[in-house]
Design a protein around this motif. Structure first.
Motif, PDB file in Angstrom:
ATOM      1  N   ARG A   7      43.055  53.870  27.171  1.00  9.33           N
ATOM      2  CA  ARG A   7      43.806  53.519  26.156  1.00  9.33           C
ATOM      3  C   ARG A   7      43.251  52.561  24.906  1.00  9.33           C
ATOM      4  O   ARG A   7      43.093  52.471  23.809  1.00  9.33           O
ATOM      5  CB  ARG A   7      45.277  53.139  26.196  1.00  9.33           C
ATOM      6  CG  ARG A   7      46.129  52.938  25.172  1.00  9.33           C
ATOM      7  CD  ARG A   7      47.305  52.324  25.749  1.00  9.33           C
ATOM      8  NE  ARG A   7      48.070  53.106  26.744  1.00  9.33           N
ATOM      9  CZ  ARG A   7      49.489  52.620  27.270  1.00  9.33           C
ATOM     10  NH1 ARG A   7      50.024  51.844  26.385  1.00  9.33           N
ATOM     11  NH2 ARG A   7      50.053  53.801  27.738  1.00  9.33           N
ATOM     12  N   PHE A  10      40.064  53.662  23.397  1.00 13.77           N
ATOM     13  CA  PHE A  10      40.536  54.474  22.336  1.00 13.77           C
ATOM     14  C   PHE A  10      40.831  53.546  21.022  1.00 13.77           C
ATOM     15  O   PHE A  10      40.398  53.942  19.933  1.00 13.77           O
ATOM     16  CB  PHE A  10      41.771  55.459  22.862  1.00 13.77           C
ATOM     17  CG  PHE A  10      42.146  56.447  21.585  1.00 13.77           C
ATOM     18  CD1 PHE A  10      41.606  57.242  21.101  1.00 13.77           C
ATOM     19  CD2 PHE A  10      43.440  55.859  20.968  1.00 13.77           C
ATOM     20  CE1 PHE A  10      42.094  58.347  20.185  1.00 13.77           C
ATOM     21  CE2 PHE A  10      43.705  56.819  19.726  1.00 13.77           C
ATOM     22  CZ  PHE A  10      43.229  57.765  19.373  1.00 13.77           C
ATOM     23  N   ASN A 235      43.198  29.026  38.177  1.00 13.92           N
ATOM     24  CA  ASN A 235      44.201  28.997  37.290  1.00 13.92           C
ATOM     25  C   ASN A 235      43.783  28.381  35.706  1.00 13.92           C
ATOM     26  O   ASN A 235      43.969  28.876  34.716  1.00 13.92           O
ATOM     27  CB  ASN A 235      45.523  28.360  37.626  1.00 13.92           C
ATOM     28  CG  ASN A 235      46.102  29.065  38.710  1.00 13.92           C
ATOM     29  OD1 ASN A 235      46.780  30.316  38.173  1.00 13.92           O
ATOM     30  ND2 ASN A 235      46.155  28.598  39.788  1.00 13.92           N
ATOM     31  N   LEU A 238      40.826  30.541  33.689  1.00 19.76           N
ATOM     32  CA  LEU A 238      41.367  31.897  33.051  1.00 19.76           C
ATOM     33  C   LEU A 238      41.409  31.880  31.484  1.00 19.76           C
ATOM     34  O   LEU A 238      40.830  32.864  30.892  1.00 19.76           O
ATOM     35  CB  LEU A 238      42.799  32.346  33.522  1.00 19.76           C
ATOM     36  CG  LEU A 238      43.021  32.797  34.856  1.00 19.76           C
ATOM     37  CD1 LEU A 238      44.613  33.489  35.034  1.00 19.76           C
ATOM     38  CD2 LEU A 238      42.024  34.292  34.984  1.00 19.76           C
ATOM     39  N   ALA A 308      41.255  39.122  36.464  1.00 16.66           N
ATOM     40  CA  ALA A 308      41.112  37.928  37.093  1.00 16.66           C
ATOM     41  C   ALA A 308      42.768  37.385  37.201  1.00 16.66           C
ATOM     42  O   ALA A 308      42.758  36.597  38.008  1.00 16.66           O
ATOM     43  CB  ALA A 308      40.392  36.970  36.398  1.00 16.66           C
ATOM     44  N   PRO A 310      46.222  37.641  38.363  1.00 15.67           N
ATOM     45  CA  PRO A 310      47.218  38.417  39.098  1.00 15.67           C
ATOM     46  C   PRO A 310      48.223  39.195  38.278  1.00 15.67           C
ATOM     47  O   PRO A 310      48.795  40.092  38.863  1.00 15.67           O
ATOM     48  CB  PRO A 310      47.197  37.806  40.352  1.00 15.67           C
ATOM     49  CG  PRO A 310      46.861  36.388  40.140  1.00 15.67           C
ATOM     50  CD  PRO A 310      45.998  36.472  38.867  1.00 15.67           C
ATOM     51  N   LYS A 311      48.771  38.372  37.489  1.00 13.67           N
ATOM     52  CA  LYS A 311      50.085  38.622  36.698  1.00 13.67           C
ATOM     53  C   LYS A 311      49.805  40.000  36.074  1.00 13.67           C
ATOM     54  O   LYS A 311      50.563  40.918  35.959  1.00 13.67           O
ATOM     55  CB  LYS A 311      50.475  37.650  35.918  1.00 13.67           C
ATOM     56  CG  LYS A 311      52.008  37.010  36.118  1.00 13.67           C
ATOM     57  CD  LYS A 311      52.463  36.100  35.112  1.00 13.67           C
ATOM     58  CE  LYS A 311      53.464  35.167  36.097  1.00 13.67           C
ATOM     59  NZ  LYS A 311      53.927  34.180  35.517  1.00 13.67           N
ATOM     60  N   ARG A 313      47.373  41.927  36.259  1.00 15.06           N
ATOM     61  CA  ARG A 313      46.682  43.093  37.092  1.00 15.06           C
ATOM     62  C   ARG A 313      47.991  43.909  37.674  1.00 15.06           C
ATOM     63  O   ARG A 313      47.664  45.090  37.604  1.00 15.06           O
ATOM     64  CB  ARG A 313      45.659  42.549  38.006  1.00 15.06           C
ATOM     65  CG  ARG A 313      45.050  43.515  38.930  1.00 15.06           C
ATOM     66  CD  ARG A 313      44.042  42.607  39.942  1.00 15.06           C
ATOM     67  NE  ARG A 313      44.610  41.787  40.915  1.00 15.06           N
ATOM     68  CZ  ARG A 313      43.989  40.557  41.005  1.00 15.06           C
ATOM     69  NH1 ARG A 313      42.927  40.273  40.516  1.00 15.06           N
ATOM     70  NH2 ARG A 313      44.634  39.784  41.837  1.00 15.06           N
ATOM     71  N   THR A 314      48.645  43.136  38.203  1.00 15.99           N
ATOM     72  CA  THR A 314      49.651  43.880  39.252  1.00 15.99           C
ATOM     73  C   THR A 314      50.519  44.684  38.057  1.00 15.99           C
ATOM     74  O   THR A 314      51.211  45.701  38.692  1.00 15.99           O
ATOM     75  CB  THR A 314      50.749  42.901  39.967  1.00 15.99           C
ATOM     76  OG1 THR A 314      51.151  41.831  39.060  1.00 15.99           O
ATOM     77  CG2 THR A 314      49.946  42.238  41.065  1.00 15.99           C
ATOM     78  N   ARG A 318      50.704  48.374  39.647  1.00 14.09           N
ATOM     79  CA  ARG A 318      51.860  48.908  40.307  1.00 14.09           C
ATOM     80  C   ARG A 318      52.888  49.647  39.135  1.00 14.09           C
ATOM     81  O   ARG A 318      54.119  49.680  39.653  1.00 14.09           O
ATOM     82  CB  ARG A 318      52.695  47.488  40.803  1.00 14.09           C
ATOM     83  CG  ARG A 318      51.899  47.012  41.875  1.00 14.09           C
ATOM     84  CD  ARG A 318      52.713  46.479  43.010  1.00 14.09           C
ATOM     85  NE  ARG A 318      51.543  46.367  44.263  1.00 14.09           N
ATOM     86  CZ  ARG A 318      50.974  45.062  44.171  1.00 14.09           C
ATOM     87  NH1 ARG A 318      51.651  43.987  43.847  1.00 14.09           N
ATOM     88  NH2 ARG A 318      50.245  44.923  45.366  1.00 14.09           N
TER      89      ARG A 318
ATOM     90  N   HIS B 156      54.539  35.842  41.486  1.00 11.78           N
ATOM     91  CA  HIS B 156      55.347  36.380  40.492  1.00 11.78           C
ATOM     92  C   HIS B 156      56.033  37.750  40.822  1.00 11.78           C
ATOM     93  O   HIS B 156      56.712  38.167  40.256  1.00 11.78           O
ATOM     94  CB  HIS B 156      54.336  36.611  39.034  1.00 11.78           C
ATOM     95  CG  HIS B 156      53.534  37.677  39.179  1.00 11.78           C
ATOM     96  ND1 HIS B 156      51.962  37.352  39.616  1.00 11.78           N
ATOM     97  CD2 HIS B 156      53.567  38.896  38.682  1.00 11.78           C
ATOM     98  CE1 HIS B 156      51.581  38.526  39.687  1.00 11.78           C
ATOM     99  NE2 HIS B 156      52.314  39.584  39.106  1.00 11.78           N
ATOM    100  N   TRP B 364      52.296  53.893  21.256  1.00 11.43           N
ATOM    101  CA  TRP B 364      51.639  54.908  22.119  1.00 11.43           C
ATOM    102  C   TRP B 364      52.084  56.044  22.937  1.00 11.43           C
ATOM    103  O   TRP B 364      52.006  57.289  22.614  1.00 11.43           O
ATOM    104  CB  TRP B 364      50.799  54.194  23.405  1.00 11.43           C
ATOM    105  CG  TRP B 364      49.877  55.300  24.215  1.00 11.43           C
ATOM    106  CD1 TRP B 364      50.263  55.460  25.271  1.00 11.43           C
ATOM    107  CD2 TRP B 364      48.497  55.389  23.741  1.00 11.43           C
ATOM    108  NE1 TRP B 364      49.251  56.492  25.872  1.00 11.43           N
ATOM    109  CE2 TRP B 364      48.112  56.270  25.039  1.00 11.43           C
ATOM    110  CE3 TRP B 364      47.562  55.178  22.925  1.00 11.43           C
ATOM    111  CZ2 TRP B 364      46.664  56.983  25.143  1.00 11.43           C
ATOM    112  CZ3 TRP B 364      46.154  55.655  22.949  1.00 11.43           C
ATOM    113  CH2 TRP B 364      46.015  56.610  23.818  1.00 11.43           C
TER     114      TRP B 364
END
Lengths: 319, 671
Positions: A7, A10, A235, A238, A308, A310-311, A313-314, A318, B156, B364
């Motif tokens: 996305r 695009f 941290n 980042l 890098a 995690p907030k 990324r997850t 998920r 988190h 989207w």
């Protein structure tokens, strides 16, 4: 995650196409066209003008020319320069390689140095190392590049005679021939860049060192340097990704002032030359390339941050 | 020092050097000792130095602070003289800290498993290969669900209660002999708090740990502590057993603090403790509490009292511990809330079939996919609020109470349903489209005055905005009106040229109240207005709100997670869970049988500052992220769930006297 990346790619492509439209429209709106501009409108020989227009296909409707230009750009064909002597892609290719070379060395010196100094000044906040480096950084940031460049030329090439003050190598030469001429431009560029990135990293380190989790790590008995490397720095560094990315885009997009001062044959100077030569097709092509560089690098930076952090990324993994 | 003394703090003073070179004391001559296996509570208002004292026990001082004099000993070791390496061995090992806000105290980039294992690596003799099993064991011990999968989670991804449990597990990893707890349950929902406290109690007695429990919440203290020390302005003013301190406090400050706490057993407003504690930089000649004390006399103002032992065993820093009985116990001035009967006035605001959803399909998703939308955050809310009434909205975090307020204020538009103002007509959903009259009639007071008052404006400018906007006041007229408003919230005209940063928390909230009332509103929306305040200040703000209502007949919608506060101020209460109404009715009816099962769970988890009081924990403290798609919102946690019907059908409204309604499948007679 994959749909997310697709996305973003695009959307990046969409941005570039919109920018290309704007660039093309901008050139169209200018009074006259590439040929009248190039041939100095008034004195232009009507025949020459017609021939030029024929060569560049300027007699066809705008939308056809845009489609052709855009599709050509996609396949790497950016058209011919206005004098019809060279393919723009060849011209730009050599120049871009030079800009890449300059950026590469500036980053190689600047980024690790900036990180290191940022961390040092952040950890030793308000003490000697911080005061010294932060003061230097403020000078490096506030003195305009052409002033610091001129000063360095004065010191290193005129007084000391250690380094050449100007680049005489031409655009297509092999990399090895750029040494040692490239060194001074690299130094000036990394000076400015280091100062910016260092100050960002410094404030980020200070913020993180004052955070609850760093205090908690200390009170958990984590030794100081382990605390710094495991809890604080991941941290604190980042946010640096995005700053470094913007710097890279700035470097690749042609650092006009530096390239002009040192006579360096990069993208920035090519742009300036094209403008003074009224070579509109080349200007148009460079604008498109610079825009694409910004989009690509921002996209990469966002993806890297996402990997890098995690907030983020997850959040996407998920889902 | 007796043989059993484990943590021994003697004559400790902590302070910093101000910019003018003066030494400012934050802790003054504090002595506290804790025996093995004993738990001591440390209470006081914010700024009393209680956290500083707890951290000093670890030999740690916040940036800028340092120990000026005194000793801190842990099991005979001088903590202030230790080298960094030796301190590291003790911290998190034999002496562990459980921090206030675990959400911020866990490193965001490290997985839970790694962070707990790090404590093991530092403080246990285990082999690397045994770490994982031990971490799982620890997480199980603190009753976290699915510990094996939690290992790879990041902080988190856990709820507030789960994060707090991880912090407990991390502290237990070093097999500590003593725990320091710095407000470990502040900011958690009542049910979660009650569960964590029970866990801590069990662990402490199981492992015979000493505990120093720092909190402003006397209810929590009464649940876990054997002895209590009360701090005021950097000094300990009262020390005694929990029973002594909480049931018959012998210091006027402790007495005032206790009477300022709203309780479920009380129907009146709590008694406010006026004034504010002295700043550390102020010079105190006599007793630090003298300015706020009704018993203070000449001697109190000139001579500082010492900590003296009473016959009953407590230690008190007061000249008049025998005169405490003369202090008022309950709020005599306002014994009842402005009474509102059904026929008094008309309808102030109607919420009709209100449903609100935060989930907006992105551009989207609108264009390229049609993913199903989650159930609305708030759904099917029908409430009619009468003029001059105070409606309390209670529920845990995520219950949608603030969302409803935002919809009334026009900050978010409802998905369906509408609002009716004054029984007249529909209120425009978006605030920017509302008429000036409607805007003026609905005013809001926010939770945190630090965020809602512009720090660059002085109080005169803050109050002038609504006065200019709604009444076009200028010049002397504007000034007079502003002064009048300040006086009405019991602040004087000399506040006009101050800035919010120069005011205390309570004063700031009063300014926020004055600003709301400057518009002469018909309805005032109060969003957790006292949650950020100390209890003594909270009582004063509640009292003020109640007084303003009595004077002006204003209608309040009062949102709070604190059931006792809501009980004290409201006429009618609505209990919400996951954005759905569970129960609504007059305050006496909601707080007594029959109960909705959720109301019962909530009330059971409330902690009273009374050591004889036992909370009743009937449901798990699971945090649900979104409401169930069908059936009763409380179906997944309900201790009295009937069966399939709860999952499939929206519960019917059971109607009782006085408009008391409970939405539940359980028949009226069994509720």
């Amino acid at each position: 995650m994959l749909t997310m990346i697709l996305r973003r790619i695009f959307l990046g492509l969409a941005t570039i196409s919109i920018v290309s439209l704007i660039i093309f429209a901008g050139v169209e709106i200018l009074p006259g066209d590439a040929c009248t501009q190039y041939l100095e409108q008034d004195q232009a020989d009507v025949e020459l003008l017609e021939k030029c227009r024929d060569d560049l296909n300027l007699n066809r409707p705008a939308h056809e020319r845009y489609t052709e230009w855009a599709l050509g750009a996609l396949t790497g064909d950016l058209g011919m320069s206005v004098n019809g002597e060279a393919k723009i892609s060849d011209l730009v290719g050599a120049r871009f390689a030079n800009s890449l070379l300059l950026a590469f060395f500036a980053l190689l010196v600047g980024v690790p140095l900036a990180m290191l100094l940022g961390v040092i000044t952040g950890l030793w906040r308000d003490r000697k190392p911080d005061i010294i480096f932060s003061t230097i950084a403020i000078f490096a940031m506030t003195i305009p590049e052409f002033v610091s460049a001129t000063l360095l030329i004065l010191v290193f090439s005129v007084w000391l005679g250690w380094l050449p003050g100007i680049v005489l190598t031409s655009a297509g030469s092999p990399i090895s021939e750029f040494f040692p001429e490239i060194l001074l431009p690299v130094i000036v560029l990394s000076l400015v860049m280091t100062a910016h990135v260092m100050r960002m990293v410094r404030s980020s380190v200070i913020e993180v060192m004052a955070s609850d989790y760093v205090q908690m790590a200390t009170l958990k008995g984590v030794p100081y340097w382990q605390m710094v490397f495991r809890h604080a720095l991941p941290n604190a560094l980042l946010p640096a990704i995005n700053v470094v990315a913007l710097t890279i885009a700035w470097l690749l997009g042609g650092v006009v002032v530096i390239e002009v001062v040192f006579n360096y044959p990069g993208l920035g100077r090519m742009m300036i030359d094209a403008i003074s030569d009224r070579d509109l097709p080349v200007v148009q092509a460079i604008a498109l390339i610079v825009a694409s560089i910004y989009v690509c690098i921002n996209l990469t930076a966002d993806l890297m941050t996402m990997i890098a952090n995690p907030k983020l990324r997850t959040m996407y993994l998920r889902k | 020092m007796s043989a059993a003394t484990f943590i021994n703090i003697q004559n400790l003073s902590v302070g910093y050097t101000s910019q003018s070179g003066e030494i400012i004391r934050v802790l003054r001559n504090v002595s506290l000792s804790i025996n093995r296996g004993e738990s001591i509570g440390l209470v006081g208002e914010s700024g009393s130095g209680k956290s500083t004292l707890a951290l000093a026990a670890l030999g740690f001082f916040k940036r800028g602070l340092r120990a000026l004099e005194g000793d801190v000993e842990f099991d005979g070791i001088d903590m202030l003289a230790l080298e960094r390496d030796d301190l590291q061995a003790i911290r998190g090992g034999r002496l562990a800290l459980i921090p206030q806000n675990s959400g911020q105290s866990l490193t965001p980039t490290l997985r839970i498993g790694l962070q707990v294992a790090e404590a093991l690596r530092l403080h246990s003799q285990l082999n690397e290969s045994d770490f994982e099993a031990r971490v799982v064991e620890l997480l199980t011990q603190v009753r976290l669900p699915e510990p094996a999968t939690l290992l790879s989670r990041f902080p988190h991804e856990l709820s507030g209660g789960q994060q707090q449990r991880v912090a407990v597990a991390m502290a237990l990893a070093g097999e500590p002999d003593a725990l320091l707890l710095d407000e470990p349950t502040t900011g958690l929902d009542v049910t979660t708090q009650a569960h964590i406290l029970e866990l801590l109690r069990d662990l402490a007695s199981e492992r015979n740990m000493a505990m120093l429990y720092v909190s402003h919440d006397l209810g929590a203290i009464s649940r876990v502590c054997d002895r209590v020390a009360v701090m005021y302005a950097g000094e300990i003013v009262l020390k005694g057993s929990t029973k002594q301190v909480l049931l018959s406090p012998r210091h006027p400050y402790a007495h005032g603090l206790l009477s300022s706490i709203p309780r479920l057993t009380q129907t009146s407003l709590p008694l406010a403790l006026d004034g504010r504690p002295p700043m550390p930089s102020e010079t105190i000649t006599g007793c630090a509490f003298a300015d706020r004390c009704a018993l203070a006399d000449e001697r109190c103002r000139s001579t500082p009292p010492t900590l003296k032992q009473l016959e009953s065993g407590e230690k008190v820093r007061c000249f008049h511990p025998d005169r405490i009985d003369q202090l008022p116990v309950v709020n005599k001035t306002v014994t009842q809330k402005g009474n509102v009967s059904a026929d008094h006035g008309g309808d102030a605001l109607g919420l009709n079939q209100l449903a609100i959803s935060y989930a907006k399909p992105s551009l989207w998703n609108q264009l390229f996919s049609n993913a199903s939308m989650p159930p609305a955050t708030v759904d099917n809310i029908n409430i009619l609020i009468r003029t001059g009434e105070t409606l309390g909205l209670v529920g845990e975090s995520g219950s949608g109470k603030s969302t409803i307020l935002k919809a009334i204020a026009g900050l978010i538009s409802p998905k369906t349903g509408h609002l009716v103002l004054n029984g007249e007509g529909r209120l425009t959903p978006k605030v920017e489209n509302r008429s000036a009259l409607h805007l003026r009639q609905i005013q809001m007071i926010f939770q945190n005055p630090d965020d809602s008052l512009n720090p660059r404006h002085n109080i005169a400018q803050i109050l002038a905005q609504p006065l200019r906007l709604y009444f076009s006041l200028t010049g002397e007229e504007l000034r007079q009106r502003s002064i009048e408003l300040l006086e009405r919230v019991r602040l004087g005209s000399h506040y006009l040229d101050r800035r919010p940063s120069q005011l205390s928390g309570g004063e700031k909230q009063r300014v926020a109240v004055a600003r709301a009332f400057a518009a002469e509103p018909a309805i005032v929306l109060c969003d957790e207005v006292t949650s950020a305040l100390d209890v003594s200040v909270q009582a004063a703000v509640l009292d003020l709100l109640n007084e303003l209502k009595a004077q002006r007949g204003t209608t309040y919608i009062f949102v709070s997670h604190d059931l006792a506060v809501v009980k004290a101020i409201s006429n009618r209460v609505a209990v919400l869970y996951q954005g759905r109404l569970c129960e609504i009715g007059p305050v006496e009816a909601v707080y007594s049988k029959p109960f909705h099962p959720y109301t019962d769970v909530l009330l059971g988890a409330v902690l009273e500052p009374d050591p004889n009081f036992m909370p009743k924990l009937s449901a798990d403290d699971v945090v649900e992220l979104s409401p169930p798609k069908t059936g009763c919102p409380f179906q997944r946690r309900c201790p009295r769930k009937l069966g399939k019907i709860c999952d499939t059908d929206v519960p019917p409204g059971r109607i009782f006297d006085n408009g008391h309604q409970i939405n539940c499948h359980i028949p009226e007679t069994d509720l």
